[in-house]
Scaffold this active site. Structure first.
Site, mmCIF file in Angstrom:
data_model
loop_
_atom_site.group_PDB
_atom_site.id
_atom_site.type_symbol
_atom_site.label_atom_id
_atom_site.label_comp_id
_atom_site.label_asym_id
_atom_site.label_seq_id
_atom_site.Cartn_x
_atom_site.Cartn_y
_atom_site.Cartn_z
ATOM 1 N N ARG A 1 0.835 -1.204 0.000
ATOM 2 C CA ARG A 1 0.000 0.000 0.000
ATOM 3 C C ARG A 1 0.869 1.253 0.000
ATOM 4 O O ARG A 1 0.427 2.308 -0.419
ATOM 5 C CB ARG A 1 -0.878 0.031 1.263
ATOM 6 C CG ARG A 1 -1.956 -1.002 1.318
ATOM 7 C CD ARG A 1 -2.589 -1.046 2.695
ATOM 8 N NE ARG A 1 -3.201 0.195 3.128
ATOM 9 C CZ ARG A 1 -4.427 0.587 2.787
ATOM 10 N NH1 ARG A 1 -5.161 -0.170 2.018
ATOM 11 N NH2 ARG A 1 -4.909 1.730 3.226
ATOM 12 N N ARG B 1 9.734 5.649 -3.387
ATOM 13 C CA ARG B 1 10.044 6.590 -4.465
ATOM 14 C C ARG B 1 11.494 7.020 -4.425
ATOM 15 O O ARG B 1 12.031 7.269 -3.352
ATOM 16 C CB ARG B 1 9.224 7.874 -4.322
ATOM 17 C CG ARG B 1 7.783 7.689 -4.494
ATOM 18 C CD ARG B 1 7.143 9.025 -4.846
ATOM 19 N NE ARG B 1 5.714 8.830 -4.734
ATOM 20 C CZ ARG B 1 4.989 9.237 -3.709
ATOM 21 N NH1 ARG B 1 5.547 9.926 -2.741
ATOM 22 N NH2 ARG B 1 3.703 8.987 -3.676
ATOM 23 N N ARG C 1 -8.889 -6.404 13.321
ATOM 24 C CA ARG C 1 -8.186 -5.548 14.272
ATOM 25 C C ARG C 1 -9.129 -4.417 14.641
ATOM 26 O O ARG C 1 -9.856 -3.881 13.789
ATOM 27 C CB ARG C 1 -6.902 -4.959 13.664
ATOM 28 C CG ARG C 1 -5.858 -5.981 13.370
ATOM 29 C CD ARG C 1 -5.356 -6.693 14.611
ATOM 30 N NE ARG C 1 -4.501 -5.833 15.431
ATOM 31 C CZ ARG C 1 -4.043 -6.203 16.626
ATOM 32 N NH1 ARG C 1 -4.390 -7.372 17.156
ATOM 33 N NH2 ARG C 1 -3.244 -5.396 17.295
ATOM 34 N N GLU D 1 -3.862 6.491 18.709
ATOM 35 C CA GLU D 1 -4.511 5.256 18.257
ATOM 36 C C GLU D 1 -3.813 4.041 18.840
ATOM 37 O O GLU D 1 -2.598 3.888 18.705
ATOM 38 C CB GLU D 1 -4.438 5.144 16.733
ATOM 39 C CG GLU D 1 -5.287 6.155 16.014
ATOM 40 C CD GLU D 1 -5.366 5.887 14.519
ATOM 41 O OE1 GLU D 1 -5.620 6.852 13.782
ATOM 42 O OE2 GLU D 1 -5.159 4.742 14.088
ATOM 43 N N TYR E 1 -9.604 -5.190 2.761
ATOM 44 C CA TYR E 1 -8.942 -3.963 3.218
ATOM 45 C C TYR E 1 -9.131 -2.902 2.125
ATOM 46 O O TYR E 1 -8.184 -2.501 1.474
ATOM 47 C CB TYR E 1 -7.477 -4.283 3.464
ATOM 48 C CG TYR E 1 -6.644 -3.238 4.201
ATOM 49 C CD1 TYR E 1 -7.166 -2.009 4.583
ATOM 50 C CD2 TYR E 1 -5.325 -3.510 4.516
ATOM 51 C CE1 TYR E 1 -6.385 -1.082 5.253
ATOM 52 C CE2 TYR E 1 -4.529 -2.600 5.184
ATOM 53 C CZ TYR E 1 -5.063 -1.384 5.544
ATOM 54 O OH TYR E 1 -4.275 -0.471 6.202
ATOM 55 N N ASP F 1 -9.938 0.738 0.453
ATOM 56 C CA ASP F 1 -9.888 2.179 0.693
ATOM 57 C C ASP F 1 -11.263 2.765 0.349
ATOM 58 O O ASP F 1 -12.069 2.123 -0.325
ATOM 59 C CB ASP F 1 -8.823 2.826 -0.199
ATOM 60 C CG ASP F 1 -7.417 2.512 0.287
ATOM 61 O OD1 ASP F 1 -7.242 2.307 1.496
ATOM 62 O OD2 ASP F 1 -6.495 2.468 -0.555
HETATM 63 N N1 UDP Z 1 3.302 0.837 7.785
HETATM 64 C C1 UDP Z 1 4.533 0.806 8.390
HETATM 65 N N2 UDP Z 1 5.055 1.957 8.913
HETATM 66 C C2 UDP Z 1 4.399 3.132 8.835
HETATM 67 C C3 UDP Z 1 3.151 3.174 8.202
HETATM 68 C C4 UDP Z 1 2.616 2.008 7.688
HETATM 69 O O1 UDP Z 1 5.145 -0.252 8.485
HETATM 70 O O2 UDP Z 1 4.919 4.131 9.352
HETATM 71 C C5 UDP Z 1 2.750 -0.423 7.248
HETATM 72 C C6 UDP Z 1 1.919 -1.156 8.292
HETATM 73 O O3 UDP Z 1 2.088 -2.538 8.088
HETATM 74 C C7 UDP Z 1 0.518 -0.740 7.932
HETATM 75 C C8 UDP Z 1 0.595 -0.706 6.417
HETATM 76 O O4 UDP Z 1 1.894 -0.201 6.148
HETATM 77 O O5 UDP Z 1 -0.447 -1.658 8.401
HETATM 78 C C9 UDP Z 1 -0.449 0.131 5.740
HETATM 79 O O6 UDP Z 1 -0.387 1.444 6.224
HETATM 80 P P1 UDP Z 1 -1.512 2.509 5.905
HETATM 81 O O7 UDP Z 1 -1.002 3.834 6.328
HETATM 82 O O8 UDP Z 1 -1.951 2.336 4.504
HETATM 83 O O9 UDP Z 1 -2.653 2.014 6.901
HETATM 84 P P2 UDP Z 1 -4.058 2.644 7.330
HETATM 85 O O10 UDP Z 1 -3.944 4.126 7.174
HETATM 86 O O11 UDP Z 1 -5.083 1.973 6.477
HETATM 87 O O12 UDP Z 1 -4.152 2.242 8.767
#
Ligand code: UDP
Length: 371
Positions: A171, A175, A248, A305, A353, A355
């Site tokens: 996800r 870059r 979760r 959170e 999951y 968006d």
């Molecule tokens: N993730 C990570 N470090 C970060 C942010 C995200 O390892 O600082 C990983 C983590 O496994 C997370 C996944 O990337 O569950 C997806 O992150 P996203 O921000 O897309 O999650 P959401 O906003 O849906 O909670």
């Protein structure tokens, strides 16, 4: 009175479905268990700040049809998500980009960054990443994995990175440019005035009943409509008879602070294992810290959170799409296919999951098969 459709859940899937069938002249009743519409995109106004009550939601999409659709109900601001990672006081840019690589290794060019990542991924022989850990190391190497991924992911999912599916980490973009925009999306923003207002616009003219537990009164409600659109958890629909799917959940500790600026950014992720929260959201920055007249807001609202394993009675947020749960979901899906007059849609009913834009796209698709 009988309705053509009963929509269970007023989140984005349900609201989109209801809006479009209503516009097509069908009768529709929307019910929701909560005292408000919007599902988890619901925002609540506190001291002029739209608080994302069930976690931050940043709308982003490459789908022009979806973008045009949501813009019928709200004006979107120019917010661009650029989260910051805090690893034991070290601050890194997200997603993984040249600013991150510079801070991590002192490299200043894309070639140097690639060389560094290559050196680290070679040290860890990977033949087709099978899990999140292997996928992460093959994308960004071991240093970034250790400092910015491992701790956050294990807190977020309550599982070892080796036991999680690789797709979760995909996800996040990687870059080789100096670009802190978290999403590779053509369109991005937050609805001005909050998501609640947007969903209320979508549901305008539609019969909505709140504080209604559909499953508790299923036969009465089913008798009211030709078809049901069900957006709550699929396992709950079937009384968990094949077992519980895992989710979760998230607990939010929200505070109103008597200061204008707590962390200088909407999202700060705490990527070490020890800090008990995963991230802190400072809601005002989704709207640049201003009220609707453009004045600076004197106070701020933050939410810490905490991620936890879902248990009955908790709010489900994220499906855990590992092999075990996918297997169980496939069985529930078979049962769902036998429910001829029920459409199962959205993150919880499809155990996906998704968006926000994907939820709306799925709902648009379902509607197109109806009208
Ligand atoms: N993730 C990570 N470090 C970060 C942010 C995200 O390892 O600082 C990983 C983590 O496994 C997370 C996944 O990337 O569950 C997806 O992150 P996203 O921000 O897309 O999650 P959401 O906003 O849906 O909670």
């Amino acid at each position: 009175m009988r309705f053509d459709y009963l929509v269970v859940g007023s989140g984005l899937y349900g609201a989109t479905f209801a809006n479009l069938v209503h516009a097509a002249g069908k009768s529709v009743l929307v019910v929701d268990k909560r005292p408000h519409v919007g599902g988890n995109v619901y925002t609540e106004r506190v001291k002029g700040i739209n608080v994302h009550k069930y976690g931050s939601h940043i709308f982003h999409t490459n789908n022009k049809v979806v973008w045009d659709y949501v813009n019928r109900f709200a004006t979107f601001n120019r917010f661009t998500n650029s989260p910051v990672a805090n690893y034991k006081g070290e601050i890194y840019s997200l997603p993984f980009n040249m600013y991150t690589f510079n801070r991590m290794w002192g490299v200043t060019t894309p070639e140097e960054a690639v060389a560094k990542i290559d050196e680290q991924r070679k040290a860890f022989v990977i033949t087709g990443p099978k899990n999140l850990e292997e996928q992460a190391i093959s994308l960004v190497g071991t240093d970034i994995y250790e400092k910015l991924i491992k701790g956050y992911t294990e807190k977020q999912w309550g599982r070892d990175c080796k036991d999680l599916p690789a797709f979760i980490i995909k996800r996040l973009p990687v870059r080789l440019t100096f670009d802190n925009n978290y999403f590779n999306a053509l369109y991005q923003g937050i609805p001005v005035g909050g998501y609640t207002k947007m969903v209320e616009q979508m549901l305008e003219g539609i019969d909505v009943r709140l504080d209604v537990d559909y499953l508790e009164h299923k036969s009465e409600f089913d008798a009211l409509a030709e078809k049901v659109v069900y957006t709550a958890p699929i396992d709950a629909y079937f009384g968990y008879k094949l077992g519980y799917l895992e989710y979760r959940s998230v607990r939010f500790e929200t505070e109103l602070l008597d200061k204008p600026n707590f962390q200088g950014n909407a999202v700060v992720n705490y990527t070490d294992r020890e800090t008990p929260w995963t991230r802190i959201i400072e809601h005002k920055w989704f709207e640049f810290g201003k009220d609707e007249q453009g004045n600076d807001l004197p106070k701020t609202v933050i939410s810490r959170e905490y991620s936890s394993e879902w248990k009955p009675g908790d709010e489900p947020y994220y499906p855990v799409n590992d092999d075990k749960n996918e297997g169980l979901y496939a069985k529930y899906k078979k049962l769902a296919e036998q429910e001829k007059n029920v459409i199962f849609g959205g993150r919880l009913a499809e155990y996906k999951y998704y968006d926000m834009d994907q939820v709306i796209a799925a709902s648009l698709d379902a509607v197109s098969q109806q009208i």
